[in-house]
Design an enzyme around this catalytic site. Structure first.
Site, mmCIF file in Angstrom:
data_model
loop_
_atom_site.group_PDB
_atom_site.id
_atom_site.type_symbol
_atom_site.label_atom_id
_atom_site.label_comp_id
_atom_site.label_asym_id
_atom_site.label_seq_id
_atom_site.Cartn_x
_atom_site.Cartn_y
_atom_site.Cartn_z
ATOM 1 N N HIS A 1 -10.498 -5.170 10.636
ATOM 2 C CA HIS A 1 -11.124 -5.056 9.316
ATOM 3 C C HIS A 1 -12.536 -4.473 9.378
ATOM 4 O O HIS A 1 -13.341 -4.740 8.481
ATOM 5 C CB HIS A 1 -11.226 -6.440 8.648
ATOM 6 C CG HIS A 1 -9.967 -6.946 8.008
ATOM 7 N ND1 HIS A 1 -8.844 -7.244 8.736
ATOM 8 C CD2 HIS A 1 -9.649 -7.224 6.712
ATOM 9 C CE1 HIS A 1 -7.894 -7.692 7.909
ATOM 10 N NE2 HIS A 1 -8.364 -7.682 6.691
ATOM 11 N N GLU B 1 0.816 -1.218 0.000
ATOM 12 C CA GLU B 1 0.000 0.000 0.000
ATOM 13 C C GLU B 1 0.843 1.258 0.000
ATOM 14 O O GLU B 1 0.482 2.258 -0.631
ATOM 15 C CB GLU B 1 -0.959 0.000 1.191
ATOM 16 C CG GLU B 1 -2.204 -0.873 1.028
ATOM 17 C CD GLU B 1 -1.956 -2.349 1.267
ATOM 18 O OE1 GLU B 1 -0.818 -2.726 1.604
ATOM 19 O OE2 GLU B 1 -2.900 -3.145 1.123
HETATM 20 C C1 TPP Z 1 -1.515 -4.578 4.390
HETATM 21 C C2 TPP Z 1 -2.555 -5.472 3.841
HETATM 22 N N1 TPP Z 1 -2.914 -5.347 2.554
HETATM 23 C C3 TPP Z 1 -3.858 -6.138 2.018
HETATM 24 C C4 TPP Z 1 -4.485 -7.086 2.776
HETATM 25 C C5 TPP Z 1 -5.578 -7.978 2.180
HETATM 26 N N2 TPP Z 1 -5.099 -9.326 2.054
HETATM 27 C C6 TPP Z 1 -5.392 -10.254 2.965
HETATM 28 S S1 TPP Z 1 -4.670 -11.717 2.642
HETATM 29 C C7 TPP Z 1 -3.962 -11.117 1.245
HETATM 30 C C8 TPP Z 1 -3.111 -12.006 0.415
HETATM 31 C C9 TPP Z 1 -1.852 -12.328 1.108
HETATM 32 O O1 TPP Z 1 -1.120 -13.204 0.329
HETATM 33 P P1 TPP Z 1 0.049 -14.053 0.920
HETATM 34 O O2 TPP Z 1 0.970 -13.163 1.688
HETATM 35 O O3 TPP Z 1 0.639 -14.815 -0.181
HETATM 36 O O4 TPP Z 1 -0.614 -15.024 1.991
HETATM 37 P P2 TPP Z 1 -1.686 -16.175 1.745
HETATM 38 O O5 TPP Z 1 -3.028 -15.533 1.911
HETATM 39 O O6 TPP Z 1 -1.463 -16.748 0.417
HETATM 40 O O7 TPP Z 1 -1.438 -17.146 2.853
HETATM 41 C C10 TPP Z 1 -4.305 -9.781 1.049
HETATM 42 C C11 TPP Z 1 -3.869 -8.962 -0.070
HETATM 43 C C12 TPP Z 1 -4.119 -7.160 4.128
HETATM 44 N N3 TPP Z 1 -4.716 -8.025 4.942
HETATM 45 N N4 TPP Z 1 -3.152 -6.364 4.631
#
Ligand code: TPP
Ligand code: TPP
Ligand code: MG
Ligand code: MG
Lengths: 332, 337, 332, 337
Positions: free
Chosen positions: D130, D61
């Site tokens: 959230h 972000e």
């Molecule tokens: C700072 C932030 N940006 C966006 C999100 C929304 N979000 C939640 S899970 C996710 C994907 C994360 O991907 P990854 O790190 O690969 O973990 P996975 O969910 O695959 O275990 C996103 C973008 C968030 N929770 N926090």
């Protein structure tokens, strides 16, 4: 006979090799049950299942001590169960009941149990990476040989906290293991679309720390890599970045059908299913009989169902709980 | 009573005394160890407590503030130095969304006994990214406390209290006041209670509430004109509503004096609360004297006017007490040329 | 004859090789004059001088177009002058006078002049790195062949914005050049105490972009590396990380006496003084006479002094200025 | 008038219409392009405007919001999607300390015509990281505007206005309202003015001011009991003080209804302003109905009580109008067990 506590469950995992498979089956069965609860409209908000990634949680839990701190994420049901948190406490939390590990304050994305070293999982991508470095700082300041473990996703490797946390840990040589659980996707985006390297482990070079690509489907490989990194940490030789290559069978959350995945990708990964690999190994080793998995599944399935019923029977928190534990002193 | 210390020295003494008393207290931040801190507050601590407890960090506020959260959750009592309050902007998540919520979302399993010390305030020509107060960043975050000392005694007394507090405390130190001297009761007796303000000048015509730098401004303004009761809020979150209500119920008039902008200030919170509690009992409309809603200008002539001056406070308070009518902010009445 | 505008000064730098040295001498003389003004109590707040680092500013300004966007830092007097901003506008801003490039709103840490592509410099370490990626995004969306240049310090390479900005630029192949001006210190901390790698350029590998260590004391080397990186950017081949090895002769800011530096370090770097290197090269090339530097210094010194006097004679902004340009519409 | 659209569709339509009208409008955020957005607001835009203008970003972000600032400063009009408002915590510096100040500190050379769309609000069981509103994060930042639509018409009208605005606008979209349908006047005529609220129910006994979700709550509460004039603030910064003052000067009573916590809310700002301007003219103490000062609980039964309910608003407003005495927040009077 009362149900084993989280600490006892952790001890069992350490003591008995067979328990790895039992726990892996438990993780998967619990996740399936959570999905059902969700489909039944009983789970509020969101859930992030780890089906397909069980070996990572198991391997880490196998090697970490309860006095090591584990800082994981919203996709944290698997690591919680692996560390010992009971299915009742996990499902209770996800259902928002008092029997939940945080009494229903947290929900699916925020499991915790400090008795087995599980720091409250955060739902902010990457935020736990500095947290883990901080837990390692405590060990460093106090001169203990505990370590900290940060678990995060491939997507988290693009956020600032990753960079800052790793550099800080490296420059101070803190006893921490950074585990990137690379399941190939961050939400709906494939790693190559968001991440300018193929192997996240390669980013360890930016912090002059070892970076290791690990087969995240094989519990023993995960455990060995974790053990080695923990040993380095405990010896005062600083942090390590481990990249566990794995895959999530389900969508990112809730009802995501994961249509963004190329045809056949899921099936290919399923051929290296972590539970199947573990099962085969245990059979080979003579730890379980060739046909034992079915029985384990039946037994675990029953236990998980009983846990689900217990969680469902647990009351919602009373109104007063909303005003407790905001600051110290207003304890419940 | 006690020794006469500069505010900088009072802060250092508080850190020193708490570090001596509790081996879990650690200090971390940019150049706090070898260099003794950009504002020299931590000078000497490294020699005394060693590099495990006095820790220089890379420029990575999210990293080290976040690490402090994890350290606090595992038994340490970290005191984080943020050179200028604005830099919390790069670590905001770690403080607001992690530190402040971890106790609640673990139902008390883990706390976060952490102090975030940050310099604040205008008047020294640091420009619009290095001169703000920004207490508003923290007001709507249950779980966080905010202190702002106005003199050496409260610097010492509040900082020790903040370090002993089991929750995250944001501790605002006005950089233009570090050199100010005042009496300090050192030792346990000098420790203050978080959440309590103090009447620093008694008076009967009007209650004037200040915090940090504006306490001194209000006190000076009280030298002449109507009889002003001056309150030093000391803690902005939670603020001492009882003390303010008691005073205003006697004086019948309320003025808040803030260094920050008109919008989003603590003055609105105080005025709104008093308006509800003392409805019909106020002789005059409550008055918020603040800085204007503008980024902080660099040029000296403008920055001087940005801050509420002693003269402005004296004039506006006198006008309020004389007329019992609403007093407009200066930028609405003065001809701007 | 009216004084040349920023744009004209930029053109001169592009057109005349000799001007590189003239401008370099101007930068140093202006910085010295600013230090005097500070010592005289005429400069409020802080100043961050770039004496010793002039070649980096000159080399970049030599190669960038006015339509390229340069995003620099609080240590920005040198790049501002190099890009063409006049000494009057620079010193006027630092003195908080209306003749300053931002009319006294910004001060020493916030110089700007969009006529020559200088985006307002920020005083938050690392913050300009994503800004520059964004300017590159504009070029990318509009299909122009402009590029953006982010200039930041060695200390900034440890902050999250560095990581996020570089990864984003890499994954989108944006036309941006990241210039790390490594002067070996971030405030009072030597690079090795804060940064887990020796060469910051090596961190480019984490973003699969070229990372180049450049001799930051030699204008021509700086210019060549910048030109190559800009060419890549304009061709659509993505970002580059350049690490300019250089040194600041003075302390971090204001009255910092820089006692934390090891004995002899400054002197060693002074043996490779960027202005001396440039002077020797220009003499060799026959661009200037062997004894010409003295005359240039005298002439530039006079001009800088005149500029200082003009800035000092300029009024402080009127009160109304405080309420202008906060949002569009309340323009002055 | 117009079409009946869900709020989600109204947002998409606003984006679509502005992108069609102005080639400099670009949309960026996590999964906004190929996936059409986690809340499906940007669905279809990629096909229509292509990947140069509808941009998927890494999870970073600070990186992409910061990039939007640079893009806005060089001619684009970026619309940034932040999936949940809390994530602005990791990009706070870029918004508050960079975007909001660049116009001022360059004396107008560079602006920042950027919109930051973020989902807000509780009620869906997303837990304490959230589910917040967090408008307080932006209130003390001169240079930033904050909009929060309460229905499809204002979603469309305000979002188009925000995109056309030459300054950074934080645009708060309540995730629990995306499915709500309402009439929308599409096209130029449907564009609203930032900074203007609207009277959405006329009444004479009391002025009830809401924003976002609480506008509907107030309207439903107005179905019975005293005659309530309901105002939808629409823009929180700057807020429409004239409209509120005019209404309260008629009704003589003021109630604000907020989803956020009691401390740091916009209600204090409104109450403090009205208290000063209409001193002596109010029949009753002004009342702030808010959520309590607690992190947002996950469990359904608690989250339901966290939000002000229709019943609570109806009861408290009735009590205020009947007694003309201060009404305490429910958590101070209700027996908590
Ligand atoms: C700072 C932030 N940006 C966006 C999100 C929304 N979000 C939640 S899970 C996710 C994907 C994360 O991907 P990854 O790190 O690969 O973990 P996975 O969910 O695959 O275990 C996103 C973008 C968030 N929770 N926090
Ligand atoms: C986020 C942030 N943290 C800390 C500071 C305080 N600070 C200002 S300059 C500086 C040193 C930066 O070092 P470097 O990036 O090497 O740049 P240099 O000053 O050497 O040009 C620091 C720590 C800041 N401005 N912003
Ligand atoms: Mg992933
Ligand atoms: Mg440096």
């Amino acid at each position: 006979m009362s149900a084993p506590s989280a600490v006892e469950r952790r001890q069992t995992l350490h003591a008995e090799r067979r328990e790895l498979l039992v726990r892996g089956i438990e993780i998967r069965a619990t996740e399936e049950r959570i999905q059902e609860l969700f489909n039944d409209g009983l789970v509020r908000g969101s859930t992030h299942l780890c089906i397909g990634q069980e070996a990572v949680s198991l391997g880490i839990a196998r090697e970490a001590r309860p006095s090591d701190l584990v800082v994981a994420t919203y996709r944290g049901h698997g690591i919680a169960l692996a560390l010992g948190v009971t299915p009742v406490a996990v499902m209770g939390e996800i259902l928002g009941r008092v029997v939940g590990c945080a009494g229903g304050n947290g929900g699916s994305m925020h499991l915790s149990d400090m008795s087995v070293g599980l720091y409250p999982t955060s739902a902010i991508v990457g935020s736990g990476i500095p947290t883990a470095a901080g837990a390692a700082l405590t060990a460093h300041v106090r001169g203990t040989d505990d370590a900290a473990i940060a678990i995060f996703g491939d997507g988290a490797a693009n956020i600032g906290a990753f960079h800052e946390g790793l550099n800080l840990a490296a420059i101070k040589q803190l006893p921490v293991v950074f585990v990137c659980e690379n399941n190939l996707y961050g939400e709906y985006s494939r790693q190559n679309l968001t991440t300018a390297v193929d192997d996240i482990a390669s980013r360890a070079a930016s912090y002059s720390m070892p970076g290791v690509v690990v087969d995240g489907q094989d519990v023993d490989t995960v455990a060995a890599a974790t053990a080695e990194a923990l040993a380095r940490a405990r010896a005062g030789d600083g942090p390590t970045l481990l990249e566990m290559k794995t895959y999530r069978y389900r969508g990112h959350s809730r009802s995501d059908a994961a249509t963004y995945r190329p045809d056949g990708e899921l099936e290919q990964w399923q051929q290296r299913d972590p539970l199947a690999i573990l099962e085969a190994r245990l059979v080979e080793e003579g730890v379980i009989a060739a046909d034992e998995r079915g029985a384990i599944e039946a037994q675990v399935g029953e236990a998980v169902e009983a846990a689900a019923q217990e969680a469902l029977a647990s009351p919602e928190p009373r109104l007063k709980a909303m005003f407790e534990h905001i600051v110290a002193g207003d304890a419940g | 009573m006690g020794e006469r210390l500069r505010m900088r020295e009072a802060a250092r003494r508080a850190l020193d005394d708490e570090m001596a008393a509790d081996g879990d207290v650690v200090v971390l931040g940019e150049d706090v160890a070898v260099a003794g801190g950009p504002f020299k507050v931590t000078d000497g601590l490294l020699d005394k407590y060693g590099e495990r407890r006095v820790i220089d960090t890379p420029i990575s506020e999210a990293g080290f503030l976040g690490a402090a959260v994890g350290a606090a959750g595992t038994g340490l009592r970290p005191v984080v130095e943020i050179m200028f309050i604005e830099f919390i902007g790069v670590a905001f998540d770690q403080l607001i969304t992690e530190a402040a919520k971890v106790r609640y979302l673990s139902r008390g399993q883990v706390g976060c006994p952490m102090v975030v010390r940050a310099t604040v305030g205008a008047g020294l020509g640091f420009g619009c990214q290095h001169s703000q107060i920004l207490d508003g960043w923290f007001r709507g975050t249950p779980g966080i406390k905010v202190c702002i000392p106005a003199d050496s005694a409260s610097m010492y007394g509040l900082l020790r209290a903040a370090i002993r507090d089991d929750d995250p405390v944001v501790f605002l130190e006005h950089k233009a006041m570090y050199g100010d001297r005042g009496a300090v009761e050192v030792g346990e007796a000098g420790i203050m209670e978080i959440g309590r303000g103090a009447v620093v000048e008694g008076g009967s015509d009007v209650t004037v509430v200040g915090s940090g730098l504006t306490v001194g401004i209000a006190r000076k303004a009280a030298d002449a004109g109507p009889s002003m009761e001056v309150i030093d809020l000391r803690t902005l979150v939670p603020w001492d509503s009882e003390l303010v209500l008691e005073s205003v119920s006697r004086t019948g008039r309320l003025v808040t004096v803030e260094e920050g902008p008109y919008s989003g200030g603590w003055g609105a919170e105080v005025v709104a609360h008093v308006a509800a509690q003392l409805h019909g009992q106020l002789k005059a409309p409550s008055l918020r004297i603040t800085s204007p809603d503008v980024p902080i200008p660099f040029a000296g002539a403008l920055e001087e006017r940005y801050l509420p001056t002693v003269q402005l406070v004296a004039d506006q308070v006198a006008q309020l007490v004389t007329t019992d009518a609403a007093v407009a902010p200066w930028w609405q009445t003065e001809v701007l040329a």
